[in-house]
Scaffold this motif. Structure first.
Motif, PDB file in Angstrom:
ATOM      1  N   GLN A   1      50.030  63.995   6.174  1.00 43.67           N
ATOM      2  CA  GLN A   1      49.232  65.377   6.080  1.00 43.67           C
ATOM      3  C   GLN A   1      48.768  65.496   4.902  1.00 43.67           C
ATOM      4  N   GLU A   2      49.596  65.647   3.854  1.00 49.43           N
ATOM      5  CA  GLU A   2      48.961  65.967   2.549  1.00 49.43           C
ATOM      6  C   GLU A   2      47.940  65.083   1.881  1.00 49.43           C
ATOM      7  N   ALA A   3      48.433  63.898   2.117  1.00 49.90           N
ATOM      8  CA  ALA A   3      47.254  62.666   1.681  1.00 49.90           C
ATOM      9  C   ALA A   3      45.994  62.753   2.215  1.00 49.90           C
ATOM     10  N   LEU A   4      46.110  63.015   3.440  1.00 45.34           N
ATOM     11  CA  LEU A   4      44.738  63.300   4.456  1.00 45.34           C
ATOM     12  C   LEU A   4      44.184  64.469   4.040  1.00 45.34           C
ATOM     13  N   LEU A   5      44.962  65.638   3.901  1.00 49.60           N
ATOM     14  CA  LEU A   5      44.220  66.926   3.399  1.00 49.60           C
ATOM     15  C   LEU A   5      43.248  66.562   2.078  1.00 49.60           C
ATOM     16  N   ALA A   6      44.063  65.914   1.176  1.00 53.87           N
ATOM     17  CA  ALA A   6      43.617  65.710  -0.217  1.00 53.87           C
ATOM     18  C   ALA A   6      42.240  64.908   0.109  1.00 53.87           C
ATOM     19  N   ALA A   7      42.266  63.950   0.807  1.00 58.00           N
ATOM     20  CA  ALA A   7      40.957  62.999   1.137  1.00 58.00           C
ATOM     21  C   ALA A   7      39.958  63.935   1.559  1.00 58.00           C
ATOM     22  N   VAL A   8      40.219  64.597   2.621  1.00 59.45           N
ATOM     23  CA  VAL A   8      39.313  65.585   3.267  1.00 59.45           C
ATOM     24  C   VAL A   8      38.539  66.262   2.344  1.00 59.45           C
ATOM     25  N   ALA A   9      39.477  67.076   1.174  1.00 57.00           N
ATOM     26  CA  ALA A   9      38.878  67.814   0.234  1.00 57.00           C
ATOM     27  C   ALA A   9      37.929  67.153  -0.740  1.00 57.00           C
ATOM     28  N   TYR A  10      38.379  66.109  -1.033  1.00 61.39           N
ATOM     29  CA  TYR A  10      37.477  65.094  -1.898  1.00 61.39           C
ATOM     30  C   TYR A  10      36.094  64.612  -1.242  1.00 61.39           C
ATOM     31  N   VAL A  11      36.211  64.088   0.004  1.00 55.13           N
ATOM     32  CA  VAL A  11      34.982  63.813   0.562  1.00 55.13           C
ATOM     33  C   VAL A  11      34.248  65.181   0.818  1.00 55.13           C
ATOM     34  N   ASP A  12      34.584  66.316   1.221  1.00 54.14           N
ATOM     35  CA  ASP A  12      34.109  67.436   1.357  1.00 54.14           C
ATOM     36  C   ASP A  12      33.206  67.880   0.023  1.00 54.14           C
ATOM     37  N   ARG A  13      34.130  67.967  -0.863  1.00 51.52           N
ATOM     38  CA  ARG A  13      33.262  68.343  -2.380  1.00 51.52           C
ATOM     39  C   ARG A  13      32.297  67.341  -2.525  1.00 51.52           C
ATOM     40  N   LYS A  14      32.288  66.178  -2.327  1.00 46.85           N
ATOM     41  CA  LYS A  14      31.316  65.034  -2.620  1.00 46.85           C
ATOM     42  C   LYS A  14      30.241  65.314  -1.658  1.00 46.85           C
ATOM     43  N   MET A  15      30.407  65.367  -0.445  1.00 42.58           N
ATOM     44  CA  MET A  15      29.249  65.764   0.424  1.00 42.58           C
ATOM     45  C   MET A  15      28.506  67.105   0.281  1.00 42.58           C
ATOM     46  N   GLN A  16      29.327  68.190  -0.408  1.00 37.18           N
ATOM     47  CA  GLN A  16      28.832  69.467  -0.491  1.00 37.18           C
ATOM     48  C   GLN A  16      27.962  69.289  -1.836  1.00 37.18           C
ATOM     49  N   ASP A  17      28.149  68.567  -2.822  1.00 40.15           N
ATOM     50  CA  ASP A  17      27.548  68.262  -4.072  1.00 40.15           C
ATOM     51  C   ASP A  17      26.137  67.479  -3.726  1.00 40.15           C
ATOM     52  N   ILE A  18      26.312  66.435  -2.890  1.00 35.60           N
ATOM     53  CA  ILE A  18      25.102  65.721  -2.463  1.00 35.60           C
ATOM     54  C   ILE A  18      24.296  66.669  -1.727  1.00 35.60           C
ATOM     55  N   ALA A  19      24.684  67.462  -0.718  1.00 34.09           N
ATOM     56  CA  ALA A  19      23.925  68.007  -0.181  1.00 34.09           C
ATOM     57  C   ALA A  19      23.149  69.477  -0.847  1.00 34.09           C
ATOM     58  N   ALA A  20      23.699  70.009  -1.872  1.00 30.29           N
ATOM     59  CA  ALA A  20      23.273  70.867  -2.850  1.00 30.29           C
ATOM     60  C   ALA A  20      22.044  70.133  -3.483  1.00 30.29           C
TER      61      ALA A  20
END
Length: 109
Positions: free
Chosen positions: A24-43
């Protein structure tokens, strides 16, 4: 979270993802990383199309992995170093093609 699934949010959308016990911890870290990348690109993007943002995030993450040497080069010989300028040019061409396809101007492939 229930069973072997975890609920996560990426780019404001909810997803239920299978997750082995203890990961779970590794998955949540991956989710946070992907979400940050997508937020940056969307912005920075001209369009908020989630599919385009996801593809561009995937390409950027793949580039980071290849540049760091954590993934094999797609070249026939994995020992061949990746040409960063060529890779950036190809990503730019893909982005242009994606923009045109999402605007209905031409087929994606």
């Amino acid at each position: 979270m229930s069973g072997n699934f975890i609920d996560v949010a990426i780019l404001g959308r909810e997803y239920r993802v299978a997750c082995p016990p203890g990961e779970q911890e590794a998955l949540l870290a991956a989710v946070a990383y992907v979400d940050r990348k997508m937020q940056d690109i969307a912005a920075k993007s001209k369009t908020a199309a989630a599919e385009r943002v996801a593809v561009m995030a995937a390409l950027n993450i793949a580039h980071e992995l290849l540049s760091a040497g954590k993934a094999e080069s797609p070249a026939e010989n994995p020992e061949t170093p990746v040409d960063g300028s060529d890779f950036q040019r190809r990503i730019g061409a893909m982005e242009t093609q994606l923009d045109a396809a999402l605007q209905g101007q031409e087929p994606l492939f």
